[in-house]
Enzyme design. Sequence first.
Site, PDB file in Angstrom:
ATOM      1  N   CYS A 139       0.948  -1.270   0.141  1.00 21.44           N
ATOM      2  CA  CYS A 139       0.036  -0.321   0.184  1.00 21.44           C
ATOM      3  C   CYS A 139       0.919   1.319   0.093  1.00 21.44           C
ATOM      4  CB  CYS A 139      -0.803  -0.067   1.154  1.00 21.44           C
ATOM      5  SG  CYS A 139      -1.494  -1.246   1.843  1.00 21.44           S
ATOM      6  N   ARG A 151       4.187  -0.289  -6.207  1.00 17.68           N
ATOM      7  CA  ARG A 151       4.230  -1.153  -5.433  1.00 17.68           C
ATOM      8  C   ARG A 151       3.061  -1.907  -5.620  1.00 17.68           C
ATOM      9  NH1 ARG A 151       6.928   1.728  -0.185  1.00 17.68           N
ATOM     10  NH2 ARG A 151       5.700   0.509   0.985  1.00 17.68           N
ATOM     11  N   TRP A 161      -3.065  -1.898  -1.113  1.00 18.02           N
ATOM     12  CA  TRP A 161      -3.121  -3.726  -1.737  1.00 18.02           C
ATOM     13  C   TRP A 161      -3.488  -5.371  -0.249  1.00 18.02           C
ATOM     14  CZ3 TRP A 161      -0.151  -8.147  -0.748  1.00 18.02           C
ATOM     15  CH2 TRP A 161       0.239  -9.027  -0.913  1.00 18.02           C
ATOM     16  N   ASN A 199      -0.834   1.214   6.638  1.00 17.69           N
ATOM     17  CA  ASN A 199      -0.692   0.369   5.977  1.00 17.69           C
ATOM     18  C   ASN A 199       0.240  -0.502   7.141  1.00 17.69           C
ATOM     19  OD1 ASN A 199      -0.693   1.835   3.937  1.00 17.69           O
ATOM     20  ND2 ASN A 199       1.875   2.564   3.327  1.00 17.69           N
ATOM     21  N   GLY A 200       0.253  -1.966   6.717  1.00 18.92           N
ATOM     22  CA  GLY A 200      -0.185  -2.884   7.532  1.00 18.92           C
ATOM     23  C   GLY A 200      -1.142  -3.603   8.289  1.00 18.92           C
ATOM     24  N   GLU A 250      16.404 -17.734  -9.537  1.00 17.76           N
ATOM     25  CA  GLU A 250      15.714 -15.834 -10.215  1.00 17.76           C
ATOM     26  C   GLU A 250      15.813 -16.099 -11.241  1.00 17.76           C
ATOM     27  OE1 GLU A 250      15.360 -13.625  -8.141  1.00 17.76           O
ATOM     28  OE2 GLU A 250      15.914 -11.761  -9.594  1.00 17.76           O
ATOM     29  N   LYS A 281      11.645 -15.132 -12.598  1.00 17.75           N
ATOM     30  CA  LYS A 281      11.068 -13.169 -12.730  1.00 17.75           C
ATOM     31  C   LYS A 281      10.395 -13.917 -14.308  1.00 17.75           C
ATOM     32  CE  LYS A 281      12.851 -11.233 -11.363  1.00 17.75           C
ATOM     33  NZ  LYS A 281      13.704 -10.542  -9.399  1.00 17.75           N
ATOM     34  N   GLU A 336       7.170 -14.514 -12.424  1.00  8.29           N
ATOM     35  CA  GLU A 336       6.406 -13.095 -12.186  1.00  8.29           C
ATOM     36  C   GLU A 336       5.616 -11.802 -12.807  1.00  8.29           C
ATOM     37  OE1 GLU A 336       8.755 -10.537  -8.716  1.00  8.29           O
ATOM     38  OE2 GLU A 336      10.224 -11.427  -9.847  1.00  8.29           O
ATOM     39  N   HIS A 355      16.297 -37.352 -10.717  1.00  5.17           N
ATOM     40  CA  HIS A 355      15.758 -38.211  -9.829  1.00  5.17           C
ATOM     41  C   HIS A 355      13.475 -37.810  -9.749  1.00  5.17           C
ATOM     42  CE1 HIS A 355      19.056 -39.176  -8.893  1.00  5.17           C
ATOM     43  NE2 HIS A 355      19.659 -37.931  -8.720  1.00  5.17           N
ATOM     44  N   LYS A 375       5.803  -4.687  -4.425  1.00  2.00           N
ATOM     45  CA  LYS A 375       7.201  -3.872  -4.085  1.00  2.00           C
ATOM     46  C   LYS A 375       7.592  -4.595  -2.640  1.00  2.00           C
ATOM     47  CE  LYS A 375      10.924  -2.694  -6.293  1.00  2.00           C
ATOM     48  NZ  LYS A 375      12.023  -3.607  -6.868  1.00  2.00           N
TER      49      LYS A 375
HETATM   50  C1  F6R Z   1      11.592 -10.054  -6.475  1.00  9.71           C
HETATM   51  C2  F6R Z   1      11.192  -9.615  -5.635  1.00  9.71           C
HETATM   52  C3  F6R Z   1      10.822  -9.631  -4.761  1.00  9.71           C
HETATM   53  C4  F6R Z   1      11.750  -9.656  -3.105  1.00  9.71           C
HETATM   54  C5  F6R Z   1      11.437  -9.918  -2.250  1.00  9.71           C
HETATM   55  C6  F6R Z   1      11.901  -9.031  -1.483  1.00  9.71           C
HETATM   56  O1  F6R Z   1      11.179  -9.601  -8.044  1.00  9.71           O
HETATM   57  O2  F6R Z   1      11.880  -8.335  -5.813  1.00  9.71           O
HETATM   58  O3  F6R Z   1      10.673 -11.283  -4.635  1.00  9.71           O
HETATM   59  O4  F6R Z   1      12.681  -9.940  -3.743  1.00  9.71           O
HETATM   60  O5  F6R Z   1       9.750  -9.135  -1.682  1.00  9.71           O
HETATM   61  O6  F6R Z   1      12.207  -7.447  -1.233  1.00  9.71           O
HETATM   62  P1  F6R Z   1      13.707  -6.816  -0.237  1.00  9.71           P
HETATM   63  O7  F6R Z   1      14.692  -7.203  -1.220  1.00  9.71           O
HETATM   64  O8  F6R Z   1      13.158  -5.413  -0.823  1.00  9.71           O
HETATM   65  O9  F6R Z   1      13.614  -6.884   0.377  1.00  9.71           O
END
Ligand code: F6R
Length: 605
Positions: free
Chosen positions: A2, A27, A73, A99-100, A480, A484, A487, A503, A600
């Site tokens: 949020c 975000r 969110w 937020n929270g 990773e 990506k 996502e 396996h 984000k």
């Molecule tokens: C994926 C992504 C998330 C963050 C994760 C941790 O592209 O961005 O998986 O890496 O939410 O976030 P931070 O690094 O802000 O602690």
Amino acid sequence: MCGITGFTGKQPALPFLLQGLSKLEYRGYDSAGVTLVNSKKLRTWKTKGRLSELEKVLSDDLDQSCGIGHTRWATHGVPSNMNAHPHMNRGNTISVVHNGIVENYAALKKELLDEGYEFHSDTDSEVIVQLLDYYYRKKPVMKEALMRTCRRLEGSYALCVTSVYEPNTIYVAKKESPMVLGQSAEGTFCASDAPAMLEYTKEIMPLQDGQFAILNKDSLEVFEADGRPAEKKWIHFPYDVQAAQKGGYDSFMLKEIHEQPGAIRETLRGRFRGTKVILPQIDKLNADWDSIRETWFIACGTAYHACIYASGLYQRYTGKPAFVMPASEFRYCDPAVGPHTLCIFVSQSGETADTLAALKLARAKGCLTIAVVNVLGSSIARQTDAVLYTAAGPEIAVASTKAYTTQLVLLHVLVLKLAELFGIKVKGISALIRDLKRLPDVIEETLQKEPVMKKCAKMLKDQRDAYFIGRQLDYPTALEGALKLKEISYVHADAYYAGELKHGPIALIEKNTVVLAMATQPEIAAKTISNIKETVARGARVILVTDEEMSAEEFKYVIRLPEICPSLRPVPAAVLTQLFAYYAAKEKGCDIDKPRNLAKSVTVE
Ligand code: F6R
């Protein structure tokens, strides 16, 4: 997650509120709302959907100079007009954005229902405004009502309150959810993240946990939880507004992919003198390094993948045991850690709730803690014994790119520093440092492969699945790359150690299955290649990422990395997987910067 904005000043509040919320759009959110205040009443608009939907419903006469805004969110209750913030008390005299997560909201709600309060949403946040109303009615002093309310809230909050009782004032409070304050000639303002303010000021004050603030047209007061005045700590944000704009690219993600050479160059600036690693923050710790028995690397998501890479390097360079675990597991696994343990926390935002909780646990157990963080002054940065900043600059796209590669690089430097402090000489360190310094150019060269990755991504056009494989330091790249792709393109993707394929997972390989194989580590590449052949034999279309030397005539799509030390190859290899995911998502017409269901900065558990 949020977004929050608040403004009180000498000019209309709405422009600040909306531009700020749009800067925070990255975000992730599903509904939006604002409240504007005049002396007689609060005017609130809220809608499900994007900010553009909110702008459509805003009526005229919008020039009030005090207001608060929010993008939500969903956590408690579906995305809807009713659940969108701001939330109002009965009588519509107090408005709150939050937020929270209020963890004890059910108990508080019951208490308030018993007092005759009515609730109109499914959110946990609504209890905050009703509780404020309850305490304000008992004693009509907003500062005290806020302090009493905050004392009752369990969980996390960043919140803004405005009311008809003090129509030019915004009350702000924070616990475990980010909130920053600012002031300029136009007025006094707050937001849940700095990019919302950069057009107005670069001097930012992050509110600390437990603190609250009172914002007026031309004053800003900060208090500790018990009401004592708090010291104001300003931070200069070196980024310009440009850094938070797309700058000609069609998405933030593509822009950020292309910013990696510069971000890595900045992250490495001044880190070496000869073969000596320059990290004064670590020297200042004055720790008893000989007493460190093992090191844990802890983070979430992409940052967790950077940790897997770093733990591999750490064991290789220091010969000491390393453990790696997602923060969401660490915090509940009763880890066997103590004063002889070094815990390294990695986070782009510095606000991830699970990482923060894991950090608190490590501190409570007496561990030495170091953070690798991107956002200046963030909660994780402030709460570790030492912090190292990646110089990625603002990362706006939800899918992390430049934050990841700068984490790989800075963790590499940190691990070299730890080896130095343990008195261990790393073999080939001169060549390694030379290549670290060459890395920005190597990434520049890797970016030239963009058209090839675009072509490879077309293979996914009619595919529902893809597989990423690698061994040793190639494994985090596989993880990773798969993350990506999932996502942003919503193609199901899994990552496996190449040796694990037979396996089980090989049962999934059939004609035309797309496999992205990493074979960049010379000591294991030949083994990976034979694992890949097993998939080719079952009809897979393989894209092989390898070095300049590996013989790979039998593969149709071979992408060769520029020449560089093997332990650094995961950095350019990650860039290739980012481009692959980006073009796959583009091919499918996805909203690349704002993937569905994602936020984000994950500031709730
Ligand atoms: C994926 C992504 C998330 C963050 C994760 C941790 O592209 O961005 O998986 O890496 O939410 O976030 P931070 O690094 O802000 O602690």
